[in-house]
Design an enzyme around this catalytic site. Structure first.
Site, PDB file in Angstrom:
ATOM      1  N   CYS A   5       0.851  -1.194   0.000  1.00 18.80           N
ATOM      2  CA  CYS A   5       0.000   0.000   0.000  1.00 18.80           C
ATOM      3  C   CYS A   5       0.887   1.244   0.000  1.00 18.80           C
ATOM      4  CB  CYS A   5      -0.855  -0.020   1.265  1.00 18.80           C
ATOM      5  SG  CYS A   5      -1.830   1.472   1.511  1.00 18.80           S
ATOM      6  N   THR A  30       0.625   3.508   2.060  1.00 18.37           N
ATOM      7  CA  THR A  30       0.974   3.693   3.479  1.00 18.37           C
ATOM      8  C   THR A  30       2.257   2.935   3.826  1.00 18.37           C
ATOM      9  OG1 THR A  30      -1.360   3.887   4.005  1.00 18.37           O
ATOM     10  CG2 THR A  30       0.110   3.407   5.839  1.00 18.37           C
ATOM     11  N   HIS A  35       5.091   4.959   2.773  1.00 14.92           N
ATOM     12  CA  HIS A  35       5.385   6.022   3.754  1.00 14.92           C
ATOM     13  C   HIS A  35       6.191   5.457   4.917  1.00 14.92           C
ATOM     14  CE1 HIS A  35       3.048   9.295   2.066  1.00 14.92           C
ATOM     15  NE2 HIS A  35       2.046   8.478   1.858  1.00 14.92           N
ATOM     16  N   CYS A  68     -15.994   4.883  13.686  1.00 12.48           N
ATOM     17  CA  CYS A  68     -15.533   4.657  15.070  1.00 12.48           C
ATOM     18  C   CYS A  68     -14.424   5.650  15.417  1.00 12.48           C
ATOM     19  CB  CYS A  68     -15.013   3.230  15.216  1.00 12.48           C
ATOM     20  SG  CYS A  68     -14.269   2.915  16.835  1.00 12.48           S
TER      21      CYS A  68
END
Ligand code: NAD
Ligand code: ZN
Length: 343
Positions: free
Chosen positions: A39, A41, A44, A108
């Site tokens: 991903c 992410t 990163h 949430c």
């Protein structure tokens, strides 16, 4: 077990072969990972940027996009058995906040991310609560199931607003933007215009269903709109670049009353021309993760209805060659990259 671990506070990720197999609580499922996808992410985290330094505990197994097979279930788990083909929702929700109790678990306020706040799935085994596990039908290939997490981001964003017969602008032809363009076409949008500054990715998006892929560094978006016979502006915008310039351009070409779903994460505090939002009466909706589990049902149903995601997977490597996978992801010259734990 083997795992890709963020073991040091510096750029990189390391394959370690003696990580303990995670514990399996009474409500948990232990999944033997077959395929992992990389991903943005994870990139990163690999690069060890400012967000990662603030967020990721070191050392920790990272990763959250995967397909696997159930190895073992906790004593209280009835819905799954060893051998089931599965993927899983990467956000663990508290179950007790107002939104969770209202059935809006994607909102949430206490969500924990697999491979971000707790150990992830770049490993031989992952243990997660059974409520997060999602069974994969036999007609969906392993590697397609391994990208359900980002495909879910694309589906959640794209299906936020009615697309039938509408003109849609998707900014950002990263893997998620490309998949979103394919979803828009599949559900009946009229024009699906995809923008980026990366020709490799625009070509991929065009092949997967964008009616027009536009390199905004070289081409004038308004000229493309008139070439397509568009008279008033885009009805729906999907912001998937995380780039302020792309978002400002989107605001300018939206029709009055247009609707924008925003997935991309803009760094810092980007300024926009608020008069575009106010005077045009635009709707802006932020998108986080996937709706649990309505998005997942739609994801499966669209694949079974003929949506083809396979072209977005452009590179495959055995896990031993994970570095090649990260290198090609970091180059920007890829769609999704899938790593194979069995090979
Ligand atoms: P990506 O970084 O691979 O793709 C972003 C693309 O935007 C790149 O191809 C880049 O070239 C392009 N871009 C840059 N400048 C542009 C411009 N001016 N106009 C148009 N395009 C431009 O990202 P991805 O993995 O496809 O994810 C898309 C976005 O969604 C990222 O910002 C990511 O951080 C975010 N994201 C959010 C969530 C969420 O839950 N909200 C989940 C996953 C990803
Ligand atoms: Zn909650």
């Amino acid at each position: 077990m083997r795992a890709l671990v963020k073991s040091r506070s510096e750029p990189g990720i390391w394959l370690v072969d003696d990580v303990p197999v995670p514990e399996v609580g009474v409500h948990d499922v232990l999944i033997r990972i077959r395929k992992s996808a990389i991903c943005g992410t994870d990139v990163h985290i690999y690069n060890w940027d400012e967000w990662s330094q603030r967020t990721i505990p070191v050392p920790m197994v990272v990763g959250h996009e995967y397909f696997g097979v159930v190895e073992k279930v906790g004593a209280e788990v009835e819905a799954f058995s060893p051998g089931d083909r599965v993927s899983g929702e990467g956000h663990l929700t508290c179950g007790f906040c107002r939104n969770c109790r209202a059935g809006r678990r994607h909102l949430c306020r206490n969500a924990q991310g697999v491979g971000v706040n707790r150990p992830g799935s770049f490993a031989d085994f992952l243990s997660i609560p059974a409520v997060n596990v999602y069974k994969i039908p036999d007609d969906i290939p392993d590697e397609v199931a391994s990208i359900f997490d980002p495909y879910g981001n694309a589906v959640h964003t794209a299906l936020s607003f009615d697309l039938v017969g509408e003109d849609v602008l998707v900014t950002g032809a990263g893997p998620i933007g490309v998949m979103a363009a394919a979803v828009c076409r599949h559900v009946g949008a009229r024009q699906v215009v995809l923008t980026d500054v990366n020709d490799y990715r625009l070509k991929l998006g065009q092949s997967m269903g964008a009616t027009r892929a536009v390199n905004v560094a070289k081409e004038d978006l308004r000229a493309v709109m008139s070439e397509l016979g568009m008279k008033e502006g885009f009805d729906v915008g999907l912001e998937m670049s995380g780039n302020g310039r792309a978002f400002r351009q989107m605001l300018e070409v939206m029709n009055h009353g247009g609707k924008i779903a925003m997935l991309g994460i803009m760094p810092g505090q980007e300024a926009i021309d608020w008069s575009q939002v106010v005077f045009k009466g635009l709707f802006l909706k932020g998108i986080y993760g996937r709706e649990m589990f309505e998005t997942w049902y739609k994801m499966v149903a669209m694949l079974q209805g003929g949506l083809d995601l396979r072209p977005v997977i452009t590179h495959r490597y055995p896990i031993a060659e994970f570095q090649k996978g990260f290198d090609v992801m970091r180059s920007g010259q890829s769609g999704k990259v899938v790593l194979d734990w069995a090979a």
